[in-house]
Every structure is written in C-alpha cells, then in structure tokens.
Design an enzyme around this catalytic site. Structure first.
Site, PDB file in Angstrom:
ATOM      1  N   CYS A 146       0.842  -1.189   0.000  1.00 19.10           N
ATOM      2  CA  CYS A 146       0.000   0.000   0.000  1.00 19.10           C
ATOM      3  C   CYS A 146       0.882   1.245   0.000  1.00 19.10           C
ATOM      4  O   CYS A 146       1.745   1.387   0.874  1.00 19.10           O
ATOM      5  CB  CYS A 146      -0.906   0.000   1.234  1.00 19.10           C
ATOM      6  N   ASN A 151      10.331  -0.554  -8.784  1.00 23.69           N
ATOM      7  CA  ASN A 151      10.252  -1.136 -10.124  1.00 23.69           C
ATOM      8  C   ASN A 151       8.832  -1.032 -10.640  1.00 23.69           C
ATOM      9  O   ASN A 151       7.886  -1.488  -9.986  1.00 23.69           O
ATOM     10  CB  ASN A 151      10.654  -2.618 -10.096  1.00 23.69           C
ATOM     11  N   GLU A 152       8.656  -0.394 -11.795  1.00 19.59           N
ATOM     12  CA  GLU A 152       7.356  -0.334 -12.460  1.00 19.59           C
ATOM     13  C   GLU A 152       6.212  -0.013 -11.491  1.00 19.59           C
ATOM     14  O   GLU A 152       5.261  -0.778 -11.327  1.00 19.59           O
ATOM     15  CB  GLU A 152       7.073  -1.640 -13.201  1.00 19.59           C
ATOM     16  N   CYS A 208      -4.726   1.263  -4.364  1.00 23.04           N
ATOM     17  CA  CYS A 208      -5.142   0.612  -3.127  1.00 23.04           C
ATOM     18  C   CYS A 208      -6.371   1.335  -2.578  1.00 23.04           C
ATOM     19  O   CYS A 208      -6.534   2.546  -2.788  1.00 23.04           O
ATOM     20  CB  CYS A 208      -4.002   0.628  -2.117  1.00 23.04           C
ATOM     21  N   CYS A 221      -7.575   0.747   0.889  1.00 22.59           N
ATOM     22  CA  CYS A 221      -7.640   0.406   2.309  1.00 22.59           C
ATOM     23  C   CYS A 221      -7.985   1.633   3.153  1.00 22.59           C
ATOM     24  O   CYS A 221      -8.131   2.750   2.636  1.00 22.59           O
ATOM     25  CB  CYS A 221      -6.311  -0.195   2.759  1.00 22.59           C
ATOM     26  N   GLU A 236      14.264  -1.619 -20.021  1.00 22.77           N
ATOM     27  CA  GLU A 236      13.970  -3.027 -20.276  1.00 22.77           C
ATOM     28  C   GLU A 236      13.394  -3.206 -21.675  1.00 22.77           C
ATOM     29  O   GLU A 236      12.607  -2.395 -22.155  1.00 22.77           O
ATOM     30  CB  GLU A 236      12.943  -3.584 -19.279  1.00 22.77           C
ATOM     31  N   CYS A 287      -5.500   4.400   2.896  1.00 24.34           N
ATOM     32  CA  CYS A 287      -5.702   5.189   1.678  1.00 24.34           C
ATOM     33  C   CYS A 287      -6.903   6.115   1.818  1.00 24.34           C
ATOM     34  O   CYS A 287      -6.878   7.254   1.329  1.00 24.34           O
ATOM     35  CB  CYS A 287      -5.877   4.260   0.478  1.00 24.34           C
TER      36      CYS A 287
END
Length: 675
Positions: A115, A149-150, A155, A157, A307, A160
C-alpha cells in the site's frame, strides 16, 4: 550524459545472480564480456534477501556481486529492492497489504503488493534506500539508482481512505469546495464531513474499472493515487540523494501505462527510463510514439531504455519470438528517438516461477551458441563503436502532439457518448499520419513551451484546464497552426462542463460552436466532403465514432458532412486567429484524410519529411553539435527502398557512401550522416 563514469551508450540489463550459484556467476561474466555488456541492473527484487527480519540487514551477497562485476569492467544500475516487500513484513505489519478494487484485503504474494499509504512500507522502504546509499556511496561501479520497479496499482484500504481525505483537504481547503467540484448536488451526494468520503471502487461509486457515477471523485482518486505513489518514489530518492547527490536517480516507467501521470513523475526523476514491451499486434508507429512520449517527460532530454526482451515475452496472450534482426532493429528505433541506453530484461533466464519463459540474453541452454546471443553480441559491438557519435544527441521537431494523462482519465471515466472513443488511439492516428511521412514529432504535456513549434495538435482535448486555452491562443496569435478535434473543450479540470456551448474555452480560438454530438457504432461511417479549394485536400474521406454538429462563428468551412440529417453541416473548419490559424476536425477521420491534412499543414509551414521512403521504412533523426544522424529502419519482411537524391551520405554501420535510390534489407538499419 547520464554518467561520466561510462560515457557511452550503456548496454546490459537486469541480472539476478541470487537465483544462481558461483559456477554460473563466472560463466555469466565470461559471456557478458563476449556480448559487450557493461551495465547490470542489480538488486531490484532482493528486499527479502537483504533484510531477513526487521532489524537485520545483510548486503554481503550484493557486495560480492558488485565487486565481481566491476573487476570485469561491468558497472551497476543499483536497484533499491523495494518493489516487493518481504513475507515477514506482511505477517507482522498487515497495514502494508493492499485492499483491491473489490474491497478485498490481500495476502502476501505477487509484487506491487505494498500500500503506498502504509506507514510501514514508507518507513522500511525509505530506510532500505538510505542504507544502500550509505553503503555504496563511494563505490565506483554505481552509475545510476533504480528506485523500486514499475510503480503502479491502486489501493483502497483505510490508510488510503484517510490519506485521500487529507489530500482533498490540501487540494480544496473546504468540504464546500469538494461538493462544488464533484457536483454532489446530483443524486443527493452532498458531504458535510470529511470522514463521509470513501474511496471510489465497486463498493461505492465505480464498477468495471472506469465506469463511475461521479467522475469528479474518480478523477481525483486517480490523481491522489498517482501523487501518493510518486511520494513513495520521492522518499527513497531523497534518502539516496543525501548520500550520493551526484549519482542520477530513476525508476522504470511503462510507456502508455494509464494509472500514473507520468508528466508529474518525469519532473521528479533525474533521467527518465522505461520498459518497452510491444504486443504482437502493436503498430510500429505506436512504439515510436511511446518512445517520443517518454522523451517528452523531461522536455526532450535523452532517456534510458531500461527493459526490453532480447527474444520473447511470457505474459502476453501470444508470445512470439522476435524474428532475426528485429531485436537489433527495435533497439535502434529506441536509440533513434532519444535512448542513450539499451538494456534488457533479463540477462539470464530464470528456471522457475512466472518469468521462466521470459526471454534473456543467456538462454536455458546456458552457452553463447544461440541466435539470440549472437545477435546481442553483434549489437553490443555496434553500439560501442557508435557511442561517441550518438550519446547525448537531441531530437529536433517543429511539430508537437499534446498528450495529457488527466485528459485521458476524464475521457475514460465519462459516461457516454461512445465506448469506442479511445484517447490513445485517437492521438496515435494523428501521430501515425506524420510518422508515415517521416515527419519528426515531439509529444508534449500541457506545461511545455509552445514557442519552439510551428504546428501543435491536440486530439480530443476534452479537458481544458485552467488558462491552457490562453496559452493556445497566444501560440496561434503569434503565427502557429493549431489542430484539435471533436469532443474537445467540453469540461474543466474537475470534469465539470463548461457551459455556454462546446468547445467551451476553445470557442473563441476555433470560431465555432457545437450544438450536438452524435455517437454511432464504429462500423457506421459518414463522409468528409471537401469544399475549400485552397487546400490540397480533395474529394471525400470517411469518418466515424463521434460526429460534432457544429456552426461556424467566423471559421472557414473546409469540409462538410456528406450524409445523415446533418449532411451539409461543417465537418472541418479553419479559423484565422491573429497571425495563425486554428483547425477543428469534427469527427474521427480515416488515415487518408489525416495524411493529406498533415502533408498540407506541414508544407504550409515548410516542415519537410526527413526522407522519402517506402511504407514500413521508418526514419528518425538525432542531432549532436550540428551533425545530423539519420536512422533508416526497415520494418518490412522484404528489401525496401528510400530516396536520398543527389545528396551523398555515409552509413556509420558499414562505412559505405550512398546516394540516389537506396535499397535496405529486411529488418536492417542504416545510420546516415554527412561524409
């Protein structure tokens, strides 16, 4: 230049030696040298390895890997390892676990599983970033920091929900302002207290992802989640920067990924990096547009291709191999549009779990005698030889296409008029019309200075925020040409309709007003019938999806509809405004119309194609210290041709001098410059 430590086009990719043993490590180094690999991205998913419990940190394995690679001439792109939290953290601190769109609390598993508003995640991710920075601040191998990463995934919850309310307080200052912006008088949704506001998901206002009862709250929740995820990046970035202020910091973006406003993210990154994974049916021009969009995030500065797969992917429906030459071809496509790195996922294939069939430089057979490895090694040698020419070169364009994530969210969330309206596809149609004619394009956000451009195109500018219309008016008044389309100028930044007639704030600039919007099945077409003989547009073209029924308020009628009850009403208009002109395209036209229109507008502004070539032969250009480098790339499965005329050029890849009509082999690349 990304780093003076390695002043060349970086070549390498993601490397996970923790999945292997020492004998394999030594083989990896041997083969990396053969392939010309000089950068390894390390530690991206190693949080559980680095921190086996709350109080223990163990970087000995990472120390050994960085040292071993550096002794062999291989530098490090150092990940912070925070892309997947450890199992012990989920067990001890369940606030770190996300609640999904359906309101279900997740268990430990997967990745992107934290989260963004979890105090636990923020505390430990920031601490991990700082410990890594303290440890490796003086290590000569570290070229760039790779945070998380990415990033992505929302979320819902309670953390949030509370954070969303605080974000709203900061943004709007009062509950009354929220009610006004969301038009909560509709359906009796007026809020009297902040804690009455809940996140919009299937338990409240939304269903099926982008369908919502209240666009205002759903739009703001996307802004909020994008902002809070960006805060997570900034927490790690700032923790690192305290110790390594001179080492650039990035995180890998995902091109046209819908959930994050990448123009905001680009402002916070030292260098933009992204992951390029086209599907089997992705148009080549869509990939080109995405490279240009990633370059736009930092106003044209070179970016990192973080990538790509050297052979095939594993997570799409149909994971076809890249045909011989295509990996090299697509790598040069990235370089031609501003990439100063060519990095792969992955350097060695995993043997288990979800990415075991994702392509790699070193395949499961484990040696260098494979087609993929041979192609990788060839490209590595070429990039090493080209680097001095290409590194830090710029892409120059006089045409810009506006792309705005919030505008995209607004269109995706709106109820009507057509499910067939796809913002990215409409933008791409205009981009493709220019791409097919080898006309260089900058993708830009709404904050970008327009004075460098002669032609600015803003397809489906549904949401006109703040005073953006004044910026467009100045651009046109100063002599620029502006093009926009149907379903533009409809709402403000809160998704509230601008009353007084569409296209709202753009009405004065465009010299029209729109009375109604017709939406037909995309298989139903009308005609754009050209009336104005002062353009090079001729005859009839097809159009579909949406049809604005517009009236001229001073604009010249270039074309009319050819069918239905609005036959004879304007379909294309041109309005003189100051020293420039503003065009309105009232429907979604076919590619023939767009290619003819773009050719006409560019010719009027003396914007010339880089080259004339057969379809499928892409041309792009980078410029360094006044020297132009033309990349000619044949995406066809056959030998194709392009025209140089009497001008002589030298191909940097072969050393040959060429002129006249040139043949280029299937999937081949030429990089042409003056002799």
């Amino acid at each position: 230049m990304i780093s003076q430590k390695l002043p060349k086009i970086w070549y390498g990719g993601d490397y996970n030696p923790e999945q292997w043993h020492e004998e394999v490590w030594n083989e990896d180094v041997r083969m990396f040298k053969i392939a010309g690999i000089d950068v390894a991205t390390l530690n991206v998913f190693a949080w559980a390895r680095n921190q086996p419990d709350e109080n223990t940190y163990d970087f000995s394995g990472l120390d050994a890997t960085i040292d071993r690679l550096y002794k062999n001439g291989i530098y490090t792109c150092l990940g912070t390892s925070t892309a997947a939290h450890p199992a012990w953290m989920a067990k001890k601190y369940p606030d770190v676990l996300r609640v999904d769109y359906n309101g279900r609390k997740r268990k430990f598993g997967g990745r992107h599983n934290s989260c963004p508003n979890s105090p636990t995640f923020r505390k430990y991710s920031e601490r991990m970033a700082e410990k890594l920075a303290e440890r490796y601040k003086d290590h000569p191998a570290v070229l760039v920091w790779h945070v998380n990463n990415e990033y992505g995934g929302y979320c819902y919850c309670e953390n949030c929900a509370d954070s969303f309310r605080n974000w709203l307080k900061e943004t709007y200052q009062s509950i009354e302002a929220v009610n006004k912006s969301w038009n909560t008088a509709f359906w009796g949704h007026t809020f009297y207290d902040w804690d009455e506001i809940v996140p919009p998901n299937v338990l409240s206002e939304e269903w099926d992802g982008n369908r919502t009862n209240f666009q205002g709250i759903s739009l703001d929740y996307r802004r909020f989640q994008s902002d809070r995820l960006l805060e997570c990046f900034k927490l790690e970035r700032d923790a690192i920067r305290k110790h390594t202020p001179d080492i650039p910091i990035t995180t890998n973006l995902m091109g046209l990924y819908p959930e994050l406003d990448y123009f905001k993210w680009g402002k916070e990154m030292d260098v933009v990096s992204w992951d390029n994974y086209p599907s089997i049916d992705t148009p080549i021009s869509m990939t080109a547009m995405t490279h240009d969009l990633m370059r736009a995030l930092k106003s044209g500065k070179p970016f990192m291709l973080m990538e790509q797969t050297p052979s095939q992917q594993n997570w799409q429906a149909y994971n076809s191999l890249k045909r011989p030459g295509v990996m090299r071809l697509w790598s040069y496509q990235a370089v031609s549009r501003g990439a100063d790195t060519v990095l792969f996922f992955q350097l060695r294939r995993s043997i288990g779990a979800t990415e075991k069939f994702h392509g790699a430089v070193i395949e499961h057979v484990g040696h260098e005698h494979t087609r993929v490895f041979r192609e990788t090694a060839t490209l590595g040698r070429e990039l090493a030889e080209l680097s001095d020419h290409i590194i830090d070169a710029q892409v120059n364009a006089k045409v810009a296409i506006v792309f705005d994530w919030e505008n995209r969210w607004g269109i995706d969330l709106t109820s009507g008029p057509s499910v067939a309206l796809d913002y990215v596809k409409e933008v791409h149609k205009y981009y493709d019309a220019l791409y097919q004619q080898n006309i260089q394009v900058d993708m830009i956000g709404i904050d970008e200075d327009l004075s460098n451009y002669d032609l600015v195109i803003a397809p489906v500018l549904y949401m006109v925020k703040g005073d953006y219309h004044k910026k467009l008016e100045k651009f046109v008044a100063d002599g620029g040409t502006f093009v926009t389309t149907f379903f533009s100028g409809i709402v403000d930044e809160h998704d509230l309709v601008t009353t007084g007639g569409y296209p709202g704030k753009l009405r004065n600039l465009l010299g029209i007003w729109s009375e109604e919007i017709d939406a037909l099945h995309p298989d139903v077409y009308n005609q754009i019938v050209i009336k104005d003989k002062t353009t090079h547009l001729e005859g009839e073209y097809q159009c579909n999806i949406l049809f604005d029924l517009i009236h001229s308020e001073g604009a010249e009628v270039v074309a009319e509809y050819g069918d239905d009850f609005y036959k004879g009403m304007p379909a294309v208009t041109r309005n003189t405004f100051g020293s420039g002109e503003a065009w309105y395209i009232a429907s979604s036209p076919d590619s023939a119309f767009l290619q003819d229109l773009m050719a006409d507008l560019c010719a009027a502004k003396e914007i010339k194609p880089l080259l004339t070539s057969e379809p499928g032969v892409e041309v792009s250009q980078r410029v360094k210290e006044g020297q132009e480098y033309l990349f000619v790339m044949n995406h066809n499965n056959k030998t194709s041709q392009f025209e140089l005329g009497n001008e002589q050029k030298r191909d940097l890849l072969t050393g040959e001098t060429v002129n006249g009509t040139i043949s280029i082999a299937a999937h081949d690349v030429m990089i042409l410059t003056d002799q």
